[in-house]
Design an enzyme around this catalytic site. Sequence first.
Site, PDB file in Angstrom:
ATOM      1  CG  MET A 102      41.158  45.818  34.017  1.00  0.00           C
ATOM      2  SD  MET A 102      40.315  47.209  33.269  1.00  0.00           S
ATOM      3  CE  MET A 102      40.602  48.476  34.501  1.00  0.00           C
ATOM      4  CB  CYS A 103      45.337  42.890  37.304  1.00  0.00           C
ATOM      5  SG  CYS A 103      44.412  42.716  38.843  1.00  0.00           S
ATOM      6  N   GLY A 104      46.918  44.669  35.406  1.00  0.00           N
ATOM      7  CA  GLY A 104      47.882  44.831  34.334  1.00  0.00           C
ATOM      8  C   GLY A 104      49.087  43.943  34.544  1.00  0.00           C
TER       9      GLY A 104
END
Length: 297
Positions: free
Chosen positions: A1-3
């Site tokens: 999970m990255c932005g």
Amino acid sequence: MCGIVGLHLREPSLYPRLGELLTAMLGQVVERGPDSAGVAVYGDPRLTPPGRATLSLLDAGDDLAAVQAALHERLPDAVALTADATTVVHAPVSAAELLAAVGGALPQARVIGTGTDVAVLKGTGHPVDLAVSFGLADVSGWQGVGHTRMATESAVTPEGAHPFSVGADQCLVHNGSFANHATIRRELSAQGMAFDSENDSEVGARFIAHQLAQGADLEKALRMLCERFDGFYTLLVATGDSFAVVRDAIACKPALIAETDGWVAMASEYRALDVLPGIENARIFEPEPEEVYVWQR
């Protein structure tokens, strides 16, 4: 999970606000990746002055005066700037000449960006703190991409942070995971390509750079990536004249695009778009699976 966040400005009057807007967007996706962050900015007159090649470096050295002195022995007109873990060097020579000079003057340095329009800044720590240490709010320009990382497949280091910039003025940020990256890494290594990290995202960046070097345009390179890579991913790729988004066939990783006459933006969450001027009048949509979206300057 990255932005992921990205902003491509069409309206020149907004250029002075690029860093301010990118900082606000990055601050909205901290929870998606609190351990490290990076940005790539295009067209800032201090980091990438016209008529000068620019390199972004890690491990150049903590003493800026010593770095500058070493560079001046080979390029008297070279300028070195620091932004957290990154050193940005520019000079009125070609990128190849600057690479050669930096390689001789600072052999320990690792190149994380090269070109005439882009500066890459990345480090470890809280993304908002990093944006401050980069001086991001004061940056101007016409395009920027940013990434907040939650490390899952490699160590928390500046080298492992996004963006990955492995071709001239080319940057990639990635949310997701490639399942067959080790196989493709071996194939690219057999063709003479060297890697700087264990991050699977770097494999994607180098695959795209390889396709571009072979003559493909950005849209075709991304289509070829969709054919060769397995996994779940959203990619944002920027070049010296383009801004592109693609998702895998399942499209389970979040992504939204917003578009107005003044700008195009992409983010992992709507709240990162909500900070932009004129968002209430934007066309907002979710990119379709395996459809390549490209905007050009």
